[in-house]
Design an enzyme around this catalytic site. Structure first.
Site, PDB file in Angstrom:
ATOM      1  N   GLU A   1       0.829  -1.229   0.000  1.00  8.92           N
ATOM      2  CA  GLU A   1       0.000   0.000   0.000  1.00  8.92           C
ATOM      3  C   GLU A   1       0.856   1.268   0.000  1.00  8.92           C
ATOM      4  O   GLU A   1       2.063   1.224   0.269  1.00  8.92           O
ATOM      5  CB  GLU A   1      -0.952   0.004   1.199  1.00  8.92           C
TER       6      GLU A   1
ATOM      7  N   LYS B   1      -3.027  -2.027  15.796  1.00 12.96           N
ATOM      8  CA  LYS B   1      -2.515  -1.206  16.896  1.00 12.96           C
ATOM      9  C   LYS B   1      -3.562  -1.060  17.981  1.00 12.96           C
ATOM     10  O   LYS B   1      -4.752  -1.022  17.699  1.00 12.96           O
ATOM     11  CB  LYS B   1      -2.206   0.195  16.376  1.00 12.96           C
TER      12      LYS B   1
HETATM   13  N1  PSU Z   1      -2.455   1.441  10.793  1.00  6.28           N
HETATM   14  C1  PSU Z   1      -1.116   1.449  10.899  1.00  6.28           C
HETATM   15  N2  PSU Z   1      -0.380   2.067   9.923  1.00  6.28           N
HETATM   16  C2  PSU Z   1      -0.971   2.660   8.834  1.00  6.28           C
HETATM   17  C3  PSU Z   1      -2.395   2.618   8.732  1.00  6.28           C
HETATM   18  C4  PSU Z   1      -3.084   2.004   9.718  1.00  6.28           C
HETATM   19  O1  PSU Z   1      -0.590   0.914  11.856  1.00  6.28           O
HETATM   20  O2  PSU Z   1      -0.259   3.220   7.970  1.00  6.28           O
HETATM   21  C5  PSU Z   1      -3.071   3.224   7.516  1.00  6.28           C
HETATM   22  C6  PSU Z   1      -3.416   2.126   6.495  1.00  6.28           C
HETATM   23  O3  PSU Z   1      -3.300   2.654   5.202  1.00  6.28           O
HETATM   24  C7  PSU Z   1      -4.875   1.828   6.817  1.00  6.28           C
HETATM   25  C8  PSU Z   1      -5.370   3.207   7.169  1.00  6.28           C
HETATM   26  O4  PSU Z   1      -5.596   1.262   5.744  1.00  6.28           O
HETATM   27  O5  PSU Z   1      -4.308   3.807   7.920  1.00  6.28           O
HETATM   28  C9  PSU Z   1      -6.650   3.153   7.981  1.00  6.28           C
HETATM   29  O6  PSU Z   1      -7.173   4.434   8.109  1.00  6.28           O
HETATM   30  P1  PSU Z   1      -8.651   4.619   8.694  1.00  6.28           P
HETATM   31  O7  PSU Z   1      -8.571   4.195  10.128  1.00  6.28           O
HETATM   32  O8  PSU Z   1      -8.946   6.076   8.520  1.00  6.28           O
HETATM   33  O9  PSU Z   1      -9.558   3.759   7.869  1.00  6.28           O
END
Ligand code: PSU
Ligand code: MN
Length: 302
Positions: free
Chosen positions: A25, A160
């Site tokens: 990604e 996390k």
């Molecule tokens: N969690 C991590 N590192 C990240 C992300 C999430 O530990 O870089 C990023 C990923 O791209 C994930 C996104 O798909 O954040 C999720 O964002 P949201 O919670 O806004 O959906």
């Protein structure tokens, strides 16, 4: 599809020869780590995949074109621009295309583009999930819905503790998404190998995971599969220390009134600052570890 999607020459060739491919990604590059570590890491992850005998396909949107497979220059561009690039999840893709913009793809958006390109295996660090306080805020990452409907196998290091991990597991169960613990009975919590929560399924070999994936696809069950790979012992962080820093970051987020798609990038950056880079080093190592497992799984698919 050709009207929207460009696969790099390397990815095109690998697809036509049926060689193993691992998607990666780009939000992790632009919003997940600071420059220049983000670029160094993205290139090192690609190298790790190649060293393992698979082909990396970093996914993003450039000038309104969906891309599977970026050049080193394109990765540098995403890393340098950082949060100036639009964080792009499922809902954002059509508007980014219409406007000819660049988009850094989240897990959800990367799954969509991987599936369009015909790539089954995707490696990341952490997935989005059900946020703490979601019973009030309804903040549930679109990554969850994507895992429910899009047929891509996602390798991560768990989620996390910025998330509500028990609710995240309940949500995935409701959506029919299996969560495999690789050589573990417990859900790994990204920086730590344990969370106190059981995974519904443990598997100890890449071959067994690949076989489960093949069966899921052949049966038309649909949706994705989440493989959780614990951070290597030598890089794992003290759970009391890291969870305390995470609580501080969440407190700061609430005080500042940060909401919606800004939540996750804010917390990632805050935690990196609070831990003076120690969490960043752990983050890098766990992604490399995931790249090795994802490559092995991809090699076992046929
Ligand atoms: N969690 C991590 N590192 C990240 C992300 C999430 O530990 O870089 C990023 C990923 O791209 C994930 C996104 O798909 O954040 C999720 O964002 P949201 O919670 O806004 O959906
Ligand atoms: Mn959200």
């Amino acid at each position: 599809m050709k009207n929207y999607l460009d696969c790099s020459d390397e990815v095109k060739k690998a697809l036509s020869e049926g060689r193993p491919i691992v998607a990666l990604e780009s939000t992790i590059i632009s919003h997940g780590m600071p420059y220049p570590k983000n670029v160094e890491t993205a290139l090192l992850v690609e190298k790790t995949v190649r060293d393992c005998g698979a082909v990396p396909a970093t996914v993003a949107i450039i000038g309104g074109r969906l891309k599977a497979g970026l050049s080193a220059e394109q990765i540098e561009y995403f890393g340098k621009k950082g949060t100036a690039i639009t964080k792009t999840s499922r809902r954002d893709i059509p508007a980014i295309i219409a406007r000819g913009q660049d988009g850094a793809t989240t897990v959800a958006a990367t799954m969509i583009i991987s599936a369009l390109a015909g790539i089954d295996v995707f490696c990341t660090g952490g997935v989005g999930g059900v946020h703490r306080g979601a019973t009030e805020t309804m903040d549930i990452s679109a990554d969850m819905e994507e895992l429910a409907k899009t047929p891509v196998l996602v390798v991560c290091a768990g989620a996390k503790a910025i998330l509500d991990l028990p609710l995240t597991m309940e949500y995935l169960e409701t959506k029919g998404v299996n969560v495999i613990g690789y050589r573990t009975d417990e859900l790994p919590a990204f920086y730590t190998r344990t969370s106190g929560l059981k995974v519904p399924c443990r598997m100890d070999s890449a071959k067994e995971i690949a076989d489960a994936w093949t069966a899921q696809k052949a049966l038309g069950i649909g949706g994705g599969l989440l493989v959780t790979n614990p951070i290597p012992e030598q890089y794992s962080m003290d759970p009391v220390y890291i969870n305390n820093e995470i609580d501080l970051a969440i407190g700061e987020m609430k005080r500042l009134g940060i909401k919606g798609k800004d939540t996750t990038p804010f917390l990632l950056e805050k935690i990196q600052k609070l831990t003076a880079g120690a969490s960043l080093e752990a983050n890098i190592q766990l992604v490399l570890n995931n790249a090795r497992l994802a490559s092995e799984i991809a090699k076992n698919l046929k």
